[in-house]
Design a protein around this motif. Structure first.
Motif, PDB file in Angstrom:
ATOM      1  N   TYR A 186      -7.748  -2.950   4.206  1.00 34.53           N
ATOM      2  CA  TYR A 186      -8.095  -3.436   5.546  1.00 34.53           C
ATOM      3  C   TYR A 186      -9.534  -3.906   5.657  1.00 34.53           C
ATOM      4  N   THR A 195       0.837  -1.199   0.000  1.00 34.39           N
ATOM      5  CA  THR A 195       0.000   0.000   0.000  1.00 34.39           C
ATOM      6  C   THR A 195       0.871   1.247   0.000  1.00 34.39           C
ATOM      7  N   HIS A 196       1.997   1.116   0.705  1.00 36.11           N
ATOM      8  CA  HIS A 196       2.778   2.335   0.940  1.00 36.11           C
ATOM      9  C   HIS A 196       3.841   2.506  -0.122  1.00 36.11           C
ATOM     10  N   ILE A 237      -6.246   2.678   1.547  1.00 35.10           N
ATOM     11  CA  ILE A 237      -6.078   1.999   2.833  1.00 35.10           C
ATOM     12  C   ILE A 237      -7.305   1.142   3.104  1.00 35.10           C
TER      13      ILE A 237
END
Ligand code: SF4
Ligand code: SF4
Ligand code: SF4
Lengths: 313, 423
Positions: B384, B16-17, B380
């Motif tokens: 999740y 994701t990052h 994000i």
């Protein structure tokens, strides 16, 4: 659902219905409905400005700033004297000069709030920070209610309300007819009191209208369209204009004779009457959703029973 | 053809990052810092607004325009829950999450924009409300919708997550709460369609009061109706576009059945919109303004073509079932809807000749900052929570990544590979 509507379900429907009612605007019985041709209050005050009399001395501008305790705006004079470029947050009243491109025709015009009979600014203001005084018809601003949304600026057809862009706690600045400083003390406004030529005079609205019509009758052909601007424009205003040049050239728009709030709210006023529209719509939506909900849940339960994963709403 | 979208599945084991994550993050932070600074200083310093163009991009773009593409939960929800289109339930969470993000950032923009936000508290005093004001309707309905109804609709998503990863006590609480929620759910959901129908039309109603300041091609009694239909078009378009784009990005198979259904619905609504739009022009006798070939007629034609082309294309089954065409058509119709909603407040809003408005850098940066906040949160969220549709094979019940662990591990240079929640 209609067949199997139990009392509990009905109650629940009612609860949610009233919750929806609470978050929707309430067209209360007391709220005045906008009419196409609004009427002036019997005690409505007014102002009559005759552009053919005005000499452009601007005494009214100075008087307005003095009475309203506004600072000078010297933008147009290089810092020498009060010479604003337009109405702004330091200027509630301005004298402008109109010159026709080549015909050699010219005219002064005084601009300030028109104190409309059915003001667009009041109609749009969400928390009634702007309101029309029921007795005198003066349109006033209340800082404890204003959220600074500037819808009044978007709505006003005359571009009158101004916002203090340079302040952290900005106010809406507009002519309020000197109501607290003068009218409530039984005196006349700063501008009309200061005018040396009588180009702008103060009085009761109906008296001023009669006076304006008398002037037109006395010199036919002198005034543009032999018409009093403000008698019927945008449903009527409490400030009247007489001029020898087209009003449009003086920055006074041709708005027709219907009240603008009437145009803006006539459909909604019906749809939202007693909240009937939203409530009926909610009822239909709730019935439909409930029916499909039951169907959907039923399928999901069957799916789960067959060993499927738990449902995902 | 079996439907590859059987279930909503989080995006597992994807970075994701990445670099773009930090770029969006930086823009978001910049936007928020500027918004904070604006709150403690005068508006004039931060914006190009003036007394004639008293509304700038925050209101006319973030609030009045972008919430149209945040109307996916209205459009898809109406189709799924009110018209009983079972196929579309799988797209609901995408719609709900994106809608919430648009509304949330819209509300932030509104707070930044108003000059005296501290007087907002009056919203709880109904006797201070002006029942005639379209803006009041927006001011009351929009936050109520975003923070009560949309949030509530997003609750199952969060509960589901904690029913997999929470402690036993949390799981027990969820078990007890679940039936309650399911009892009220349909009734709240019905409200969740009523409210946006009301405030999305009121957004159009706002410009009615501006009367002749809005060009006659746009100034019309049907503005509220066209605004709400445009919101539905944009809603369908954005949900479809997001589904296609995000699935492509995370290499998920696409259910042609679902996306072509959304495309088809979008095209029908667009036809309805076009019929109303054009009849209105004819009835009000504004054909000459269309044929004037000035900037307004040009705008009108652009907006109409942007709407009409995808509407017509999507009527062909073969086009509807090609993902590439669907992406393009969704983008076009979405842009058309946005342009229609933006124009009456911007290009066709001509209050005074001597004034003009162009957004300043801080205004634009804040607007972009709010948007990148939305993109960031979306990225994000799909990681999740189970938002994106996928196949059953992708489903790993025990592999939900604990919230924030992966972010933390990044800073602490923890071992590589996704940590599991049992850790
Ligand atoms: S002129 Fe403008 S500010 Fe004055 S009352 Fe009329 S609408 Fe309101
Ligand atoms: S800026 Fe203030 S006075 Fe003007 S409409 Fe908004 S709340 Fe009312
Ligand atoms: S009535 Fe008072 S506030 Fe209004 S223009 Fe005249 S002096 Fe100024």
């Amino acid at each position: 659902m209609s067949a199997g509507l139990t009392r509990r379900e009905l109650l629940r429907l009612a609860c949610i219905g009233s919750a929806a009612a609470a978050v929707a605007p309430v067209e209360t019985a007391t709220a005045a409905v906008h009419s196409e041709k609004p009427q002036a209050a019997p005690g409505a005050v007014g102002m009559l400005y005759d552009a053919t009399v005005c000499t452009g001395c601007k005494a009214c501008m100075a008087a307005c700033n003095q009475v309203n305790e506004l600072p000078a705006d010297s933008a147009g004079s290089g810092g020498l004297y009060h010479a604003p470029l337009d109405l702004n947050s330091k200027t509630k009243n301005i004298i402008k000069l109109y010159q026709a491109p080549n015909a050699g025709k010219w005219s002064f015009v005084k601009r300030q709030c028109m104190h409309c009979l059915d003001p667009a600014c009041v109609s749009g203001c969400p928390f009634e920070a702007l309101s029309k005084d029921p007795e005198k018809g003066v349109v006033r601003w209340d800082g404890s209610r204003c959220i600074g949304c500037r819808y009044c600026e978007i709505a006003c057809p005359f571009q009158i309300p101004k916002f203090e862009w340079d302040k952290w706690n900005p106010r809406i600045v507009k002519c309020e007819f000197c109501i607290t400083q003068r009218l409530e003390k039984g005196e006349q406004p700063g501008c009309t009191g200061a005018c040396p030529t009588g180009a702008v005079i103060f009085g009761k609205r109906d008296a001023l209208l009669a006076e304006a019509k008398r002037r037109i009758a006395a010199s036919p052909g002198k005034y543009f369209e032999n018409r009093v601007y403000g008698e019927k424009d945008a449903g009527g205003t409490q400030v009247f204009y007489l001029a020898a040049v087209p009003f449009k050239d003086l920055g006074l728009p041709e708005l027709g004779t219907d009240s603008i709030p009437y145009y803006a709210t006539k459909v909604n006023a019906k749809l939202y009457k007693w909240l009937s529209g939203p409530l009926v719509l909610y009822g239909i939506l709730a019935l439909a959703v409930n029916r499909n909900w039951k169907h959907h849940r039923h399928e999901q339960e069957q799916h789960e029973a067959k060993g499927g994963l738990p449902e995902q709403l | 053809m079996s439907n590859p979208w059987q279930r909503l599945v989080p995006v597992y084991n994807k970075e994701t990052h990445s670099r773009s994550f930090w770029i969006f993050g930086a823009i978001t932070v910049l936007g928020f810092v500027l918004a904070g600074l604006r709150m403690v200083s005068p508006l004039g310093r931060y914006s190009g607004m003036n007394d004639a163009y008293a509304w700038g991009v925050w209101k006319i773009f973030n609030v009045m325009t972008l919430t149209a593409i945040g109307s996916g939960s209205l459009a898809v929800g109406l189709a799924a829950w009110v018209f009983g289109n079972e196929k579309l339930h799988i797209a609901m969470r995408t719609a709900l999450v994106t809608s919430f993000l648009f509304y949330f950032t819209g509300m932030m923009a509104l707070i930044v924009d108003v000059g005296r936000p501290w007087n907002f508290w009056q919203i709880i005093l109904p006797w201070r409300w002006n029942g005639h004001s379209a803006l009041l309707e927006v001011a009351v309905c929009m936050p109520a919708y975003a923070f009560l109804f949309l949030l509530f609709e997003n609750v199952p998503l969060v509960l589901e997550r904690f029913s997999y990863t929470g402690s036993d006590r949390v799981k027990g609480a969820i078990k007890r709460f679940d039936p309650v929620m399911k009892k009220v759910y349909p009734f709240v959901v019905a409200g969740a369609y009523l409210l946006p129908l009301m405030h999305q039309s009121s957004l159009g109603g706002l410009m009615l009061l501006s009367g002749p300041k809005v060009h006659p091609l746009w100034q019309s009694q049907v503005l509220p109706l066209l605004y709400v239909l445009a919101a539905c078009i944009c809603g369908f378009a954005f949900v479809n576009w997001t589904l296609l784009f995000t699935c492509y990005r995370y290499r998920r198979p696409i259910s042609i059945e679902v996306v072509s259904e959304i495309g088809s619905l979008m095209s029908w609504v667009t036809f309805a919109w076009l019929v109303i739009r054009i009849s209105d022009i004819l009835i009000r006798g504004q054909v000459h303004a269309v044929l004037a070939f000035d900037r307004y007629s040009f705008l009108f034609l652009t907006e109409t073509l942007l709407m009409a082309i995808p509407a017509i294309l999507l009527r062909f089954k073969s086009k509807r079932e090609t993902p590439r065409t669907l992406v393009t058509c969704s983008a076009l119709a979405g842009l058309g809807g946005l342009l229609y909603r933006f124009t009456p407040t911007a290009f066709a809003f001509t209050p005074a000749k001597s004034y003009s408005y162009f957004p300043t850098l801080p205004e634009v940066l804040m607007t972009i900052g709010f948007i990148s906040f939305g993109i960031l949160t979306w990225r994000i969220a799909v990681r999740y929570f189970a938002i994106l549709p996928g196949t059953n094979e992708e489903w790993h019940e025990n592999n939900w990544e604990p919230l924030f662990v992966s972010l933390r591990s990044r800073f602490h240079k923890k071992p590589q590979g996704a940590p599991t929640w049992q850790e």
